[in-house]
Structure formats: structure tokens, C-alpha cells
Design an enzyme around this catalytic site. Structure first.
Site, PDB file in Angstrom:
ATOM      1  N   LYS A  13       1.025  -1.154  -0.002  1.00  0.00           N
ATOM      2  CA  LYS A  13       0.011   0.011   0.066  1.00  0.00           C
ATOM      3  C   LYS A  13       0.874   1.090   0.117  1.00  0.00           C
ATOM      4  CE  LYS A  13      -2.007  -1.113   3.727  1.00  0.00           C
ATOM      5  NZ  LYS A  13      -1.583  -2.481   4.074  1.00  0.00           N
ATOM      6  N   ARG A  88      -9.946   1.207   8.771  1.00  0.00           N
ATOM      7  CA  ARG A  88      -9.318  -0.108   8.983  1.00  0.00           C
ATOM      8  C   ARG A  88     -10.106  -0.973   9.661  1.00  0.00           C
ATOM      9  NH1 ARG A  88      -3.438   0.767   8.773  1.00  0.00           N
ATOM     10  NH2 ARG A  88      -2.632  -1.166   9.209  1.00  0.00           N
ATOM     11  N   ARG A 127      11.750  -5.413   4.496  1.00  0.00           N
ATOM     12  CA  ARG A 127      11.359  -3.733   4.302  1.00  0.00           C
ATOM     13  C   ARG A 127      12.360  -2.909   5.077  1.00  0.00           C
ATOM     14  NH1 ARG A 127       5.548  -1.692   5.297  1.00  0.00           N
ATOM     15  NH2 ARG A 127       5.967  -2.709   7.382  1.00  0.00           N
ATOM     16  N   ARG A 171      -0.518  -8.872  13.154  1.00  0.00           N
ATOM     17  CA  ARG A 171      -0.938  -7.991  12.207  1.00  0.00           C
ATOM     18  C   ARG A 171      -1.885  -8.444  11.240  1.00  0.00           C
ATOM     19  NH1 ARG A 171       4.283  -5.076  10.620  1.00  0.00           N
ATOM     20  NH2 ARG A 171       3.011  -4.008   8.995  1.00  0.00           N
TER      21      ARG A 171
HETATM   22  P1  AP5 Z   1       4.793  -1.451   1.757  1.00  0.00           P
HETATM   23  O1  AP5 Z   1       4.361  -0.811   0.633  1.00  0.00           O
HETATM   24  O2  AP5 Z   1       5.677  -0.926   3.114  1.00  0.00           O
HETATM   25  O3  AP5 Z   1       3.393  -2.219   2.283  1.00  0.00           O
HETATM   26  P2  AP5 Z   1       2.400  -1.947   3.075  1.00  0.00           P
HETATM   27  O4  AP5 Z   1       1.198  -2.618   2.658  1.00  0.00           O
HETATM   28  O5  AP5 Z   1       2.162  -0.196   3.047  1.00  0.00           O
HETATM   29  O6  AP5 Z   1       2.511  -2.522   4.641  1.00  0.00           O
HETATM   30  P3  AP5 Z   1       2.566  -1.973   5.909  1.00  0.00           P
HETATM   31  O7  AP5 Z   1       3.168  -2.713   6.936  1.00  0.00           O
HETATM   32  O8  AP5 Z   1       2.793  -0.137   6.184  1.00  0.00           O
HETATM   33  O9  AP5 Z   1       0.911  -1.897   6.174  1.00  0.00           O
HETATM   34  P4  AP5 Z   1       0.308  -1.874   7.549  1.00  0.00           P
HETATM   35  O10 AP5 Z   1      -1.134  -1.523   6.935  1.00  0.00           O
HETATM   36  O11 AP5 Z   1       0.491  -3.053   8.536  1.00  0.00           O
HETATM   37  O12 AP5 Z   1       1.039  -0.765   8.209  1.00  0.00           O
HETATM   38  P5  AP5 Z   1       0.525   0.824   8.580  1.00  0.00           P
HETATM   39  O13 AP5 Z   1       1.969   1.388   8.390  1.00  0.00           O
HETATM   40  O14 AP5 Z   1      -0.499   1.153   7.858  1.00  0.00           O
HETATM   41  O15 AP5 Z   1       5.485  -2.859   1.227  1.00  0.00           O
HETATM   42  C1  AP5 Z   1       6.233  -4.010   2.090  1.00  0.00           C
HETATM   43  C2  AP5 Z   1       7.487  -4.298   1.612  1.00  0.00           C
HETATM   44  O16 AP5 Z   1       7.159  -4.983   0.430  1.00  0.00           O
HETATM   45  C3  AP5 Z   1       8.466  -3.194   1.276  1.00  0.00           C
HETATM   46  O17 AP5 Z   1       9.905  -3.529   1.623  1.00  0.00           O
HETATM   47  C4  AP5 Z   1       8.393  -2.987  -0.006  1.00  0.00           C
HETATM   48  O18 AP5 Z   1       9.628  -2.595  -0.918  1.00  0.00           O
HETATM   49  C5  AP5 Z   1       8.055  -4.296  -0.762  1.00  0.00           C
HETATM   50  N1  AP5 Z   1       7.257  -4.432  -1.946  1.00  0.00           N
HETATM   51  C6  AP5 Z   1       5.971  -3.517  -2.247  1.00  0.00           C
HETATM   52  N2  AP5 Z   1       5.635  -3.986  -3.548  1.00  0.00           N
HETATM   53  C7  AP5 Z   1       6.271  -5.152  -3.739  1.00  0.00           C
HETATM   54  C8  AP5 Z   1       6.032  -5.913  -5.041  1.00  0.00           C
HETATM   55  N3  AP5 Z   1       5.221  -5.588  -5.934  1.00  0.00           N
HETATM   56  N4  AP5 Z   1       6.983  -6.879  -4.931  1.00  0.00           N
HETATM   57  C9  AP5 Z   1       7.859  -7.300  -4.087  1.00  0.00           C
HETATM   58  N5  AP5 Z   1       8.223  -6.624  -3.081  1.00  0.00           N
HETATM   59  C10 AP5 Z   1       7.317  -5.404  -2.893  1.00  0.00           C
HETATM   60  O19 AP5 Z   1       0.123   0.796   9.982  1.00  0.00           O
HETATM   61  C11 AP5 Z   1       0.920   0.521  11.178  1.00  0.00           C
HETATM   62  C12 AP5 Z   1       0.487   0.575  12.493  1.00  0.00           C
HETATM   63  O20 AP5 Z   1      -0.368   1.848  12.517  1.00  0.00           O
HETATM   64  C13 AP5 Z   1      -0.907  -0.540  12.644  1.00  0.00           C
HETATM   65  O21 AP5 Z   1      -0.432  -1.970  12.907  1.00  0.00           O
HETATM   66  C14 AP5 Z   1      -1.510  -0.193  13.692  1.00  0.00           C
HETATM   67  O22 AP5 Z   1      -0.959  -0.214  14.895  1.00  0.00           O
HETATM   68  C15 AP5 Z   1      -1.608   1.660  13.370  1.00  0.00           C
HETATM   69  N6  AP5 Z   1      -2.481   2.077  12.380  1.00  0.00           N
HETATM   70  C16 AP5 Z   1      -2.413   2.685  11.167  1.00  0.00           C
HETATM   71  N7  AP5 Z   1      -3.564   3.022  10.506  1.00  0.00           N
HETATM   72  C17 AP5 Z   1      -4.244   2.549  11.476  1.00  0.00           C
HETATM   73  C18 AP5 Z   1      -5.686   3.087  11.617  1.00  0.00           C
HETATM   74  N8  AP5 Z   1      -6.514   3.251  10.578  1.00  0.00           N
HETATM   75  N9  AP5 Z   1      -6.649   2.359  12.712  1.00  0.00           N
HETATM   76  C19 AP5 Z   1      -5.957   2.106  13.723  1.00  0.00           C
HETATM   77  N10 AP5 Z   1      -4.590   1.619  13.632  1.00  0.00           N
HETATM   78  C20 AP5 Z   1      -3.981   2.085  12.839  1.00  0.00           C
END
Ligand code: AP5
Length: 219
Positions: A13, A88, A127, A171
Site C-alpha cells: 500500500k 481499517r 522492508r 498484524r
Molecule cells: P509496503 O508498501 O511498505 O506495504 P504496506 O502495505 O504499506 O505495509 P504496511 O506494513 O505499512 O501496512 P500496515 O497496514 O500493516 O501498516 P501501517 O503503516 O498502515 O511494502 C512492504 C515491503 O514490500 C516493502 O519492503 C516494499 O519494498 C516491498 N514491496 C512492495 N511491493 C512489492 C512488490 N510488488 N514486489 C516485491 N516487493 C514489494 O500501520 C502500522 C500500524 O499503525 C498498525 O499496525 C496500527 O497499529 C496503526 N494504524 C495505522 N492505521 C491505523 C488505523 N486506521 N486504525 C488503527 N490503527 C492504525
């Protein structure tokens, strides 16, 4: 365009949000990035959020919703936005619907990035993120030219605290229980578009842009 990205942790994402937001010329609003910035600055919000993020649990809805409500009132979000990581939970989605309705606008599309669990585990464990510009790298799939250094601005790359094996497992569980129901919520409203998010990053971006093209018109 007002767009939401949904998909499991590690689906790509954040990676795709960078390119799609630039393509659509809308701000990328990532709740995860906002929480991490607050953690880095040691704010009250950051200290609270960290206790949930470190376990891989969701930050409570009331805290998250208030933060997003404030962000969406900023000038740059008035012409459209890309939300990454919000909503979410179904209650967050319901509040987003009412916030937009109050402003007389609506969501155009919810783009679901579809990836299997074994692939997201590979992605999350390798990552690395730039401390300065937040650009996302991967040690095998998208490595920087120099290990530990961002190609874009020379910033230090770090591994997120929540990318440890046990936290990743939680997660994924939290995603299945609390976030996956959003797929049905948005499908029933005719807003959901799913794309295969496997394969090279550029191919996924192209699939996303192709899927969004028919929707690129006004209200
Ligand atoms: P990446 O693009 O970083 O993936 P992502 O889907 O953004 O993963 P996240 O871990 O950031 O999602 P998340 O939803 O768990 O975390 P968030 O920060 O929102 O890609 C991952 C890796 O894969 C990278 O190394 C990339 O290079 C690689 N990659 C990408 N595309 C690829 C491809 N096509 N092929 C190969 N490799 C590839 O949230 C973190 C925390 O914040 C949550 O756990 C929660 O505690 C809190 N939080 C955030 N939002 C909320 C909410 N709305 N409500 C409550 N808590 C929240």
C-alpha cells in the site's frame, strides 16, 4: 479523486501510494506514517499509539478518527486524497462516509491490493524505510544502491519495530478479523476494485493506474 487503498500489511500500500498519489496529483495520507512521525517526535499521541503499534494491534478508533478528521480539513485535501491505512475497521469506514457526506462529497473508489500471506511475510521481513523521506525499500526486491542508505536523499534506512516475526503474525490476524470485513462493506456499495498486487512494483502500479483510469472524472 478520493481514493482508499486497502490490503493486508505488506501488500504494498505504502509503495503504491507514493506512485498513485503522484499520478493522480492528490496528497497521500497514511495513518501509519502520521503515527510513526508522532512516535518519532515523542508526542502524547505518539506515546499512546506506540503501545498498540508495537504489538501489531490497532490504535483505538476514536483516536485515529479524530486524527484523520483533522488531516482531511487541511487545504491540500480539499481537491482529493489517497488514504493509505484508513479506514481499517467498519466503524472507521462509517465515520469516513459521514465526514465526507457533511462536506457534500463522496469516495470514488476503494482499491484492494490482493496478495497472499506468505508473500507479505517475505516483503515485511526485508522492508527498510528511509528515516528522512519515508521512501520504502526492500533488501531483495527493491534494494538501494548502497546498503542502509536511501538513494533518493541519502537518509538512513531503518527496519520498523513492528516488522518482527511475532508482530507480523498478529498484524495478519488483526487484518483478517478487523480490516478484511471492509472489502465486503465497500463491495456492497459498488466502490471496490481489486487488483493482483504480486509481481514487480512497476507492473502493480500500471495495473492500479489502468484500474483507476475509467474513474478519473469529477464528482
Ligand atoms: P509496503 O508498501 O511498505 O506495504 P504496506 O502495505 O504499506 O505495509 P504496511 O506494513 O505499512 O501496512 P500496515 O497496514 O500493516 O501498516 P501501517 O503503516 O498502515 O511494502 C512492504 C515491503 O514490500 C516493502 O519492503 C516494499 O519494498 C516491498 N514491496 C512492495 N511491493 C512489492 C512488490 N510488488 N514486489 C516485491 N516487493 C514489494 O500501520 C502500522 C500500524 O499503525 C498498525 O499496525 C496500527 O497499529 C496503526 N494504524 C495505522 N492505521 C491505523 C488505523 N486506521 N486504525 C488503527 N490503527 C492504525
Amino acid at each position: 479523486m478520493r481514493l482508499v487503498l486497502v490490503g493486508p500489511p505488506g501488500a504494498g500500500k505504502g509503495t503504491q501510494a507514493q506512485f498513485i498519489a503522484e499520478h493522480l496529483q492528490v496528497p497521500k495520507i497514511s495513518t501509519g506514517d502520521i503515527f510513526r512521525a508522532n512516535v518519532g517526535q515523542g508526542t502524547e499521541l505518539g506515546l499512546l499509539a506506540k503501545t498498540f503499534m508495537d504489538r501489531g494491534d490497532l490504535v483505538p478508533d476514536d483516536v485515529t478518527i479524530e486524527m484523520v478528521r483533522n488531516r482531511l480539513t487541511e487545504d491540500d485535501a480539499q481537491g482529493g486524497f489517497l488514504l493509505d491505512g484508513f479506514p481499517r475497521t467498519v466503524p472507521q469506514a462509517e465515520v469516513l462516509d459521514s465526514m465526507l457526506a457533511e462536506s457534500g462529497v463522496k469516495l470514488h473508489v476503494v482499491l484492494e491490493l490482493v496478495v497472499e500471506d506468505d508473500e507479505v511475510i517475505r516483503r515485511l521481513s526485508g522492508r527498510r524505510t528511509c528515516r528522512t523521506c519515508n521512501h520504502i525499500w526492500h533488501i531483495d526486491f527493491d534494494p538501494p544502491s548502497v546498503e542502509g542508505v536511501c538513494d533518493l536523499d541519502g537518509g538512513e534506512l531503518y527496519q520498523r519495530d513492528d516488522d518482527q516475526a511475532e508482530t507480523i503474525a498478529n498484524r495478519l490476524k488483526v487484518y483478517a478479523n478487523e480490516t478484511a470485513p471492509l472489502v465486503g462493506y465497500y463491495a456492497s456499495r459498488g466502490l471496490l476494485v481489486g487488483i493482483d498486487a504480486t509481481g514487480p512494483v512497476d507492473d502493480v502500479t500500471q495495473r492500479a493506474i489502468d484500474a483507476l483510469r475509467p474513474l478519473q472524472h469529477g464528482d
